[in-house]
Design a protein around this motif. Structure first.
Motif, PDB file in Angstrom:
ATOM      1  N   UNK A 121       0.926  -1.443  -0.178  1.00  0.00           N
ATOM      2  CA  UNK A 121       0.670   0.117   0.040  1.00  0.00           C
ATOM      3  C   UNK A 121       0.690   1.276   0.241  1.00  0.00           C
ATOM      4  N   UNK A 122       1.571   1.040   0.679  1.00  0.00           N
ATOM      5  CA  UNK A 122       2.913   2.806   1.308  1.00  0.00           C
ATOM      6  C   UNK A 122       3.711   2.591  -0.628  1.00  0.00           C
ATOM      7  N   UNK A 123       3.967   1.768  -1.221  1.00  0.00           N
ATOM      8  CA  UNK A 123       4.529   2.122  -2.159  1.00  0.00           C
ATOM      9  C   UNK A 123       3.872   2.544  -3.580  1.00  0.00           C
ATOM     10  N   UNK A 124       1.871   2.195  -2.921  1.00  0.00           N
ATOM     11  CA  UNK A 124       1.599   2.737  -4.263  1.00  0.00           C
ATOM     12  C   UNK A 124       0.917   3.533  -3.700  1.00  0.00           C
ATOM     13  N   UNK A 125       1.226   4.110  -2.483  1.00  0.00           N
ATOM     14  CA  UNK A 125       0.581   5.762  -2.432  1.00  0.00           C
ATOM     15  C   UNK A 125       1.673   6.606  -2.893  1.00  0.00           C
ATOM     16  N   UNK A 126       2.732   6.103  -3.192  1.00  0.00           N
ATOM     17  CA  UNK A 126       4.052   6.714  -2.996  1.00  0.00           C
ATOM     18  C   UNK A 126       4.506   7.227  -4.475  1.00  0.00           C
TER      19      UNK A 126
ATOM     20  N   UNK B 203       6.227   7.384   1.845  1.00  0.00           N
ATOM     21  CA  UNK B 203       6.951   5.875   1.947  1.00  0.00           C
ATOM     22  C   UNK B 203       7.488   5.346   2.928  1.00  0.00           C
ATOM     23  N   UNK B 204       8.263   6.356   3.585  1.00  0.00           N
ATOM     24  CA  UNK B 204       9.187   5.859   4.942  1.00  0.00           C
ATOM     25  C   UNK B 204       7.412   5.432   5.829  1.00  0.00           C
ATOM     26  N   UNK B 205       6.592   6.225   6.163  1.00  0.00           N
ATOM     27  CA  UNK B 205       5.999   6.200   7.210  1.00  0.00           C
ATOM     28  C   UNK B 205       5.515   4.720   7.364  1.00  0.00           C
ATOM     29  N   UNK B 206       5.194   4.299   6.036  1.00  0.00           N
ATOM     30  CA  UNK B 206       4.075   3.011   5.110  1.00  0.00           C
ATOM     31  C   UNK B 206       5.880   1.526   5.823  1.00  0.00           C
ATOM     32  N   UNK B 207       7.020   1.986   5.386  1.00  0.00           N
ATOM     33  CA  UNK B 207       7.874   1.067   5.429  1.00  0.00           C
ATOM     34  C   UNK B 207       8.116   1.410   7.599  1.00  0.00           C
ATOM     35  N   UNK B 208       8.119   2.021   7.870  1.00  0.00           N
ATOM     36  CA  UNK B 208       8.030   2.142   9.386  1.00  0.00           C
ATOM     37  C   UNK B 208       6.960   1.403  10.339  1.00  0.00           C
ATOM     38  N   UNK B 209       5.722   1.343   9.526  1.00  0.00           N
ATOM     39  CA  UNK B 209       4.964   0.867  10.795  1.00  0.00           C
ATOM     40  C   UNK B 209       5.176  -0.584  10.113  1.00  0.00           C
ATOM     41  N   UNK B 210       5.141  -1.551   8.616  1.00  0.00           N
ATOM     42  CA  UNK B 210       5.591  -2.524   8.688  1.00  0.00           C
ATOM     43  C   UNK B 210       6.495  -2.916   9.035  1.00  0.00           C
ATOM     44  N   UNK B 211       7.659  -2.872   9.026  1.00  0.00           N
ATOM     45  CA  UNK B 211       9.174  -3.284  10.113  1.00  0.00           C
ATOM     46  C   UNK B 211       8.818  -3.635  11.326  1.00  0.00           C
ATOM     47  N   UNK B 212       7.758  -2.466  12.023  1.00  0.00           N
ATOM     48  CA  UNK B 212       7.071  -2.511  13.151  1.00  0.00           C
ATOM     49  C   UNK B 212       6.022  -3.908  13.969  1.00  0.00           C
ATOM     50  N   UNK B 213       5.294  -4.057  12.592  1.00  0.00           N
ATOM     51  CA  UNK B 213       4.641  -5.472  12.315  1.00  0.00           C
ATOM     52  C   UNK B 213       5.295  -6.764  12.411  1.00  0.00           C
TER      53      UNK B 213
END
Length: 135
Positions: free
Chosen positions: A33-38, A61-71
């Motif tokens: 989703x983050x890649x798509x939004x970016x 993109x960084x915000x989505x990646x950061x959240x995904x890394x936490x999960x």
């Protein structure tokens, strides 16, 4: 009675495995989703003809990646909780260090960009009010 305990243990491991898989899929979905939004943001920026500052696209993109890394890290911790061999613990430690480091640097970049975004918004607001667009 040991047989009942092993059945319960087996079921718990099975359930945790499915939960872990679900969390990993959710993390991967966040990256997608983050890649798509970016990409959508980038295309709009390019089409607008404005000055092409890609910092905002990178932050999205960084915000989505950061959240995904936490999960993803949470899923790894959950997986290790039910099968804590030294091999799994060592792998978890390595993955946790790498993911935490990546997340740290992503957060630093987002914090560094926030004052620049605020400054740009203030300048844009000032330019708008000087041009008479705002009453």
């Amino acid at each position: 009675m040991p047989e009942a305990t092993s059945i319960v243990e087996h079921n718990v491991i099975l359930i945790v495995g499915w939960v872990k898989l679900g969390i990993e899929v959710f993390g991967a979905t966040l990256v997608t989703i983050g890649v798509g939004v970016a990409i959508v943001h980038w295309v709009r920026t390019v089409r607008s003809g404005k000055e092409q500052d890609f910092a905002q696209t990178r932050l999205i993109l960084a915000r989505y990646l950061s959240l995904a890394l936490e999960f993803q890290l949470g899923a790894d911790i959950l997986g290790t909780a039910v099968s804590p061999s030294w091999d799994h613990i060592g792998k978890l430690a390595a993955v946790a260090i790498i993911r935490t480091g990546l997340n740290y640097f992503l957060m630093m970049e987002m914090k560094a960009q926030a004052p620049l975004d605020n400054h740009a918004a203030k300048l844009e607001s000032r330019e708008t009010s000087l041009s008479g667009a705002d009453p």
